[in-house]
Design a protein around this motif. Sequence first.
Motif, PDB file in Angstrom:
ATOM      1  N   GLY A  91      58.761  -9.571  59.807  1.00  0.00           N
ATOM      2  CA  GLY A  91      57.163 -10.362  60.064  1.00  0.00           C
ATOM      3  C   GLY A  91      56.079 -10.937  58.474  1.00  0.00           C
ATOM      4  N   MET A  92      55.699 -11.879  58.657  1.00  0.00           N
ATOM      5  CA  MET A  92      54.982 -12.506  57.821  1.00  0.00           C
ATOM      6  C   MET A  92      53.322 -12.747  58.044  1.00  0.00           C
ATOM      7  SD  MET A  92      57.099 -13.282  56.141  1.00  0.00           S
ATOM      8  CE  MET A  92      56.190 -14.800  55.491  1.00  0.00           C
ATOM      9  N   GLY A  93      52.750 -12.288  57.216  1.00  0.00           N
ATOM     10  CA  GLY A  93      51.407 -13.194  57.277  1.00  0.00           C
ATOM     11  C   GLY A  93      50.362 -13.263  56.362  1.00  0.00           C
ATOM     12  N   TRP A  94      49.626 -14.139  56.402  1.00  0.00           N
ATOM     13  CA  TRP A  94      48.790 -14.677  55.560  1.00  0.00           C
ATOM     14  C   TRP A  94      47.113 -14.055  55.670  1.00  0.00           C
ATOM     15  CZ3 TRP A  94      49.961 -19.127  52.758  1.00  0.00           C
ATOM     16  CH2 TRP A  94      51.592 -19.343  53.286  1.00  0.00           C
ATOM     17  N   PHE A  95      47.060 -13.894  54.184  1.00  0.00           N
ATOM     18  CA  PHE A  95      46.042 -13.791  53.945  1.00  0.00           C
ATOM     19  C   PHE A  95      44.900 -14.391  52.745  1.00  0.00           C
ATOM     20  CE2 PHE A  95      45.761  -9.003  55.571  1.00  0.00           C
ATOM     21  CZ  PHE A  95      47.585  -9.016  55.656  1.00  0.00           C
ATOM     22  N   ARG A  96      43.630 -14.042  52.295  1.00  0.00           N
ATOM     23  CA  ARG A  96      43.086 -14.745  52.131  1.00  0.00           C
ATOM     24  C   ARG A  96      41.773 -13.784  51.219  1.00  0.00           C
ATOM     25  NH1 ARG A  96      39.473 -18.364  55.929  1.00  0.00           N
ATOM     26  NH2 ARG A  96      38.041 -17.088  56.890  1.00  0.00           N
ATOM     27  N   GLN A  97      41.956 -14.014  49.430  1.00  0.00           N
ATOM     28  CA  GLN A  97      40.997 -14.048  48.629  1.00  0.00           C
ATOM     29  C   GLN A  97      39.676 -14.753  48.213  1.00  0.00           C
ATOM     30  OE1 GLN A  97      42.090 -10.785  46.042  1.00  0.00           O
ATOM     31  NE2 GLN A  97      40.310  -9.832  46.217  1.00  0.00           N
ATOM     32  N   ALA A  98      38.667 -14.824  48.812  1.00  0.00           N
ATOM     33  CA  ALA A  98      37.627 -15.513  48.379  1.00  0.00           C
ATOM     34  C   ALA A  98      36.631 -15.073  47.103  1.00  0.00           C
ATOM     35  CB  ALA A  98      36.304 -16.000  49.445  1.00  0.00           C
ATOM     36  N   PRO A  99      36.214 -15.657  45.884  1.00  0.00           N
ATOM     37  CA  PRO A  99      35.581 -14.807  45.077  1.00  0.00           C
ATOM     38  C   PRO A  99      34.120 -13.791  45.410  1.00  0.00           C
ATOM     39  CG  PRO A  99      35.782 -17.399  44.586  1.00  0.00           C
ATOM     40  CD  PRO A  99      36.161 -16.951  46.040  1.00  0.00           C
ATOM     41  N   GLY A 100      34.931 -12.502  44.582  1.00  0.00           N
ATOM     42  CA  GLY A 100      33.599 -12.043  45.022  1.00  0.00           C
ATOM     43  C   GLY A 100      34.359 -11.139  46.206  1.00  0.00           C
ATOM     44  N   LYS A 101      35.180 -11.173  47.193  1.00  0.00           N
ATOM     45  CA  LYS A 101      35.282 -11.243  48.148  1.00  0.00           C
ATOM     46  C   LYS A 101      36.220 -10.171  47.902  1.00  0.00           C
ATOM     47  CE  LYS A 101      31.975 -14.422  51.114  1.00  0.00           C
ATOM     48  NZ  LYS A 101      31.998 -14.584  52.535  1.00  0.00           N
ATOM     49  N   GLU A 102      36.775  -9.015  48.990  1.00  0.00           N
ATOM     50  CA  GLU A 102      37.935  -8.966  49.263  1.00  0.00           C
ATOM     51  C   GLU A 102      39.158  -9.446  49.866  1.00  0.00           C
ATOM     52  OE1 GLU A 102      36.640  -4.135  49.713  1.00  0.00           O
ATOM     53  OE2 GLU A 102      37.252  -4.640  51.245  1.00  0.00           O
ATOM     54  N   GLU A 106      41.159 -10.224  53.262  1.00  0.00           N
ATOM     55  CA  GLU A 106      40.723 -10.181  54.724  1.00  0.00           C
ATOM     56  C   GLU A 106      42.495 -10.920  55.265  1.00  0.00           C
ATOM     57  OE1 GLU A 106      37.702 -12.346  55.416  1.00  0.00           O
ATOM     58  OE2 GLU A 106      38.719 -14.390  55.390  1.00  0.00           O
ATOM     59  N   PHE A 107      42.705 -10.091  56.218  1.00  0.00           N
ATOM     60  CA  PHE A 107      43.332 -10.854  57.225  1.00  0.00           C
ATOM     61  C   PHE A 107      43.435 -12.864  57.298  1.00  0.00           C
ATOM     62  CE2 PHE A 107      46.646 -10.997  60.191  1.00  0.00           C
ATOM     63  CZ  PHE A 107      46.239 -11.594  61.547  1.00  0.00           C
ATOM     64  N   VAL A 108      44.141 -13.286  57.886  1.00  0.00           N
ATOM     65  CA  VAL A 108      44.207 -14.673  58.502  1.00  0.00           C
ATOM     66  C   VAL A 108      45.249 -14.508  59.995  1.00  0.00           C
ATOM     67  CG1 VAL A 108      44.368 -17.023  58.058  1.00  0.00           C
ATOM     68  CG2 VAL A 108      43.743 -14.996  56.458  1.00  0.00           C
ATOM     69  N   ALA A 109      46.419 -14.105  59.618  1.00  0.00           N
ATOM     70  CA  ALA A 109      46.858 -14.339  61.067  1.00  0.00           C
ATOM     71  C   ALA A 109      47.749 -13.768  60.033  1.00  0.00           C
ATOM     72  CB  ALA A 109      47.421 -16.310  60.727  1.00  0.00           C
ATOM     73  N   ALA A 110      48.793 -13.515  61.674  1.00  0.00           N
ATOM     74  CA  ALA A 110      50.332 -13.009  61.492  1.00  0.00           C
ATOM     75  C   ALA A 110      51.390 -13.904  62.376  1.00  0.00           C
ATOM     76  CB  ALA A 110      50.701 -11.953  61.731  1.00  0.00           C
ATOM     77  N   ILE A 111      52.940 -13.538  62.067  1.00  0.00           N
ATOM     78  CA  ILE A 111      53.965 -13.891  63.059  1.00  0.00           C
ATOM     79  C   ILE A 111      54.751 -12.306  63.462  1.00  0.00           C
ATOM     80  CG2 ILE A 111      54.563 -15.165  61.647  1.00  0.00           C
ATOM     81  CD1 ILE A 111      55.210 -17.317  64.609  1.00  0.00           C
ATOM     82  N   SER A 112      55.379 -12.432  64.076  1.00  0.00           N
ATOM     83  CA  SER A 112      56.199 -11.361  64.394  1.00  0.00           C
ATOM     84  C   SER A 112      57.618 -11.542  64.079  1.00  0.00           C
ATOM     85  CB  SER A 112      57.013 -11.194  65.802  1.00  0.00           C
ATOM     86  OG  SER A 112      56.858 -12.402  66.383  1.00  0.00           O
ATOM     87  N   TRP A 113      58.422 -11.356  63.342  1.00  0.00           N
ATOM     88  CA  TRP A 113      59.947 -11.201  63.054  1.00  0.00           C
ATOM     89  C   TRP A 113      60.422 -12.468  64.080  1.00  0.00           C
ATOM     90  CZ3 TRP A 113      64.380 -10.893  65.710  1.00  0.00           C
ATOM     91  CH2 TRP A 113      64.713  -9.974  66.424  1.00  0.00           C
TER      92      TRP A 113
END
Length: 127
Positions: free
Chosen positions: A32-43, A45-52
């Motif tokens: 599977g593939m996922g996208w996460f993001r991190q803004a300054p000063g933040k943890e 976080e999950f954005v989106a994912a797609i199965s294999w």
Amino acid sequence: VQLQASGGGLVQAGGSLRLSCAASGRTFSSNGMGWFRQAPGKEREFVAAISWSGGDTYYAESVKGRFTISRDNAKSTAYLQMNSLKPEDTAVYYCAAGGVRGQGARGYGSSWMYGYWGQGTQVTVSS
């Protein structure tokens, strides 16, 4: 699996960007593939994912209806099309390979579920 994210940049609010995540290695299509993001000063976080297989996609509520995740297993590449961007979407975006099969959305939403990570690409949305 080695991952290389690209496509970030500076865009005005309301604009669009498409992120790409190119993978090397022969196991891309089994992850599977996922996208996460991190803004300054933040943890991070999950954005989106797609199965294999590409048959199932999952989104954070904050991006649902604006972002679209896809993959091309023949090219070993995953994509994140981001439309109607907002200043709060500003972050470093990371792609990741892994996920837990058979769990539905619960198998993709946490960073610990992914064993491989790209280096991140900066997305900045100006107001």
